[in-house]
Design a protein around this motif. Sequence first.
Motif, short mmCIF file in Angstrom:
data_model
loop_
_atom_site.label_atom_id
_atom_site.label_comp_id
_atom_site.label_asym_id
_atom_site.label_seq_id
_atom_site.Cartn_x
_atom_site.Cartn_y
_atom_site.Cartn_z
N THR A 80 -18.81 9.30 2.99
CA THR A 80 -19.11 10.71 3.28
C THR A 80 -18.03 11.36 4.15
OG1 THR A 80 -20.44 10.12 5.18
CG2 THR A 80 -21.62 10.36 3.09
N HIS A 81 -17.17 10.54 4.75
CA HIS A 81 -16.05 11.10 5.51
C HIS A 81 -14.95 11.46 4.52
CE1 HIS A 81 -17.24 8.79 9.43
NE2 HIS A 81 -18.28 8.93 8.62
N THR A 82 -14.39 12.63 4.64
CA THR A 82 -13.35 13.03 3.69
C THR A 82 -12.12 12.13 3.82
OG1 THR A 82 -14.15 15.27 3.85
CG2 THR A 82 -11.99 14.99 2.86
N ASP A 83 -11.67 11.87 5.05
CA ASP A 83 -10.50 11.01 5.27
C ASP A 83 -10.95 9.63 5.72
OD1 ASP A 83 -8.13 12.81 4.95
OD2 ASP A 83 -9.29 13.98 6.40
N ARG A 84 -10.45 8.62 5.03
CA ARG A 84 -10.79 7.23 5.38
C ARG A 84 -9.53 6.39 5.46
NH1 ARG A 84 -13.58 9.60 1.04
NH2 ARG A 84 -13.59 7.79 -0.32
N GLU A 85 -9.68 5.20 6.05
CA GLU A 85 -8.56 4.25 6.07
C GLU A 85 -9.05 2.90 5.58
OE1 GLU A 85 -6.29 4.14 9.74
OE2 GLU A 85 -5.73 2.08 9.27
N PHE A 86 -8.31 2.32 4.64
CA PHE A 86 -8.67 1.03 4.05
C PHE A 86 -7.62 -0.02 4.43
CE2 PHE A 86 -9.83 4.09 0.40
CZ PHE A 86 -11.01 4.47 1.02
N ALA A 87 -8.06 -1.28 4.48
CA ALA A 87 -7.15 -2.37 4.86
C ALA A 87 -6.60 -3.09 3.64
CB ALA A 87 -7.88 -3.36 5.76
N ILE A 88 -5.28 -3.31 3.63
CA ILE A 88 -4.64 -4.15 2.60
C ILE A 88 -4.45 -5.52 3.24
CG2 ILE A 88 -2.55 -4.51 1.22
CD1 ILE A 88 -2.16 -1.41 1.37
N VAL A 89 -5.00 -6.54 2.61
CA VAL A 89 -5.02 -7.86 3.24
C VAL A 89 -4.16 -8.91 2.52
CG1 VAL A 89 -7.28 -7.51 4.29
CG2 VAL A 89 -7.14 -8.50 2.01
N GLY A 90 -3.55 -8.54 1.40
CA GLY A 90 -2.72 -9.52 0.70
C GLY A 90 -2.18 -8.92 -0.57
N GLY A 91 -1.44 -9.74 -1.33
CA GLY A 91 -0.89 -9.24 -2.58
C GLY A 91 -0.30 -10.35 -3.42
N THR A 92 0.10 -10.00 -4.64
CA THR A 92 0.71 -10.97 -5.54
C THR A 92 2.02 -10.40 -6.09
OG1 THR A 92 -0.34 -10.14 -7.55
CG2 THR A 92 -1.57 -11.79 -6.30
#
Length: 187
Positions: free
Chosen positions: A142-154
Amino acid sequence: MGATYFSLLVVAMVLSMTVSQADENVSWGDQTVPHKMGMEKMTRLHFYFHDVVTGDNPTAVRIAEARGTKSSSTMFGALFMIDDPLTEGPDPNSRLVGRAQGFYGHSGKNEMSLIMGMSLLFTANEKFNGSSISVLTRNPITHTDREFAIVGGTGYFQFARGYISGKTYRISGPDAIVEYNCTIIHY
Ligand SMILES: *[C@@H]1O[C@H](CO)[C@@H](O)[C@H](O)[C@H]1NC(C)=O
Ligand SMILES: *[C@@H]1O[C@H](CO)[C@@H](O)[C@H](O)[C@H]1NC(C)=O
Ligand SMILES: *[C@@H]1O[C@H](CO)[C@@H](O)[C@H](O)[C@H]1NC(C)=O
């Protein structure tokens, strides 16, 4: 002389070893090798995430819910599996750059909020075609601006970490288009 040459050779071999080569021949026991050499890089990516729950061809489907989910104002306990397109622009018909595959569950009892576990697979850029980043994050939708975590990759994004700045672009019923700005640190 021989010993010096040998140790130089070993150092050269170890230095030239990449992580994927080291992976191949790991046997049980102690094997510690220098990990990827060189500077970390930062890649910024901008795209739009399309979560389509309605219609004949949904990309997010409800797979489970709790006994109390139907009476919960926040849908607490509902679990969705997703295969959401990622596109270059906000228009769903703009160029497809990848897909977000994974799941999200309604994890807020008092506030509408998700826990998301997904892999963002990129397919439009030659340099990192087939590479992915892993996202494990809370998402208070419901918050317009959010922050997400990147925890890894390939692939190109091996050892990735970073964050995504996410902003709701459009909501239509339960369907959503979300703008993503990724800042990825990797080797
Ligand atoms: C892994 O071990 C095998 C068998 O000893 C060898 O043939 C191969 O070259 C090794 N691979 C690497 C990447 O060192
Ligand atoms: C990405 O890889 C797939 C599968 O190998 C290939 O079909 C496609 O043409 C590639 N796309 C780009 C942009 O490199
Ligand atoms: C993403 O970055 C662009 C360029 O800096 C900015 O205009 C936009 O508002 C940002 N969007 C998000 C969701 O952070």
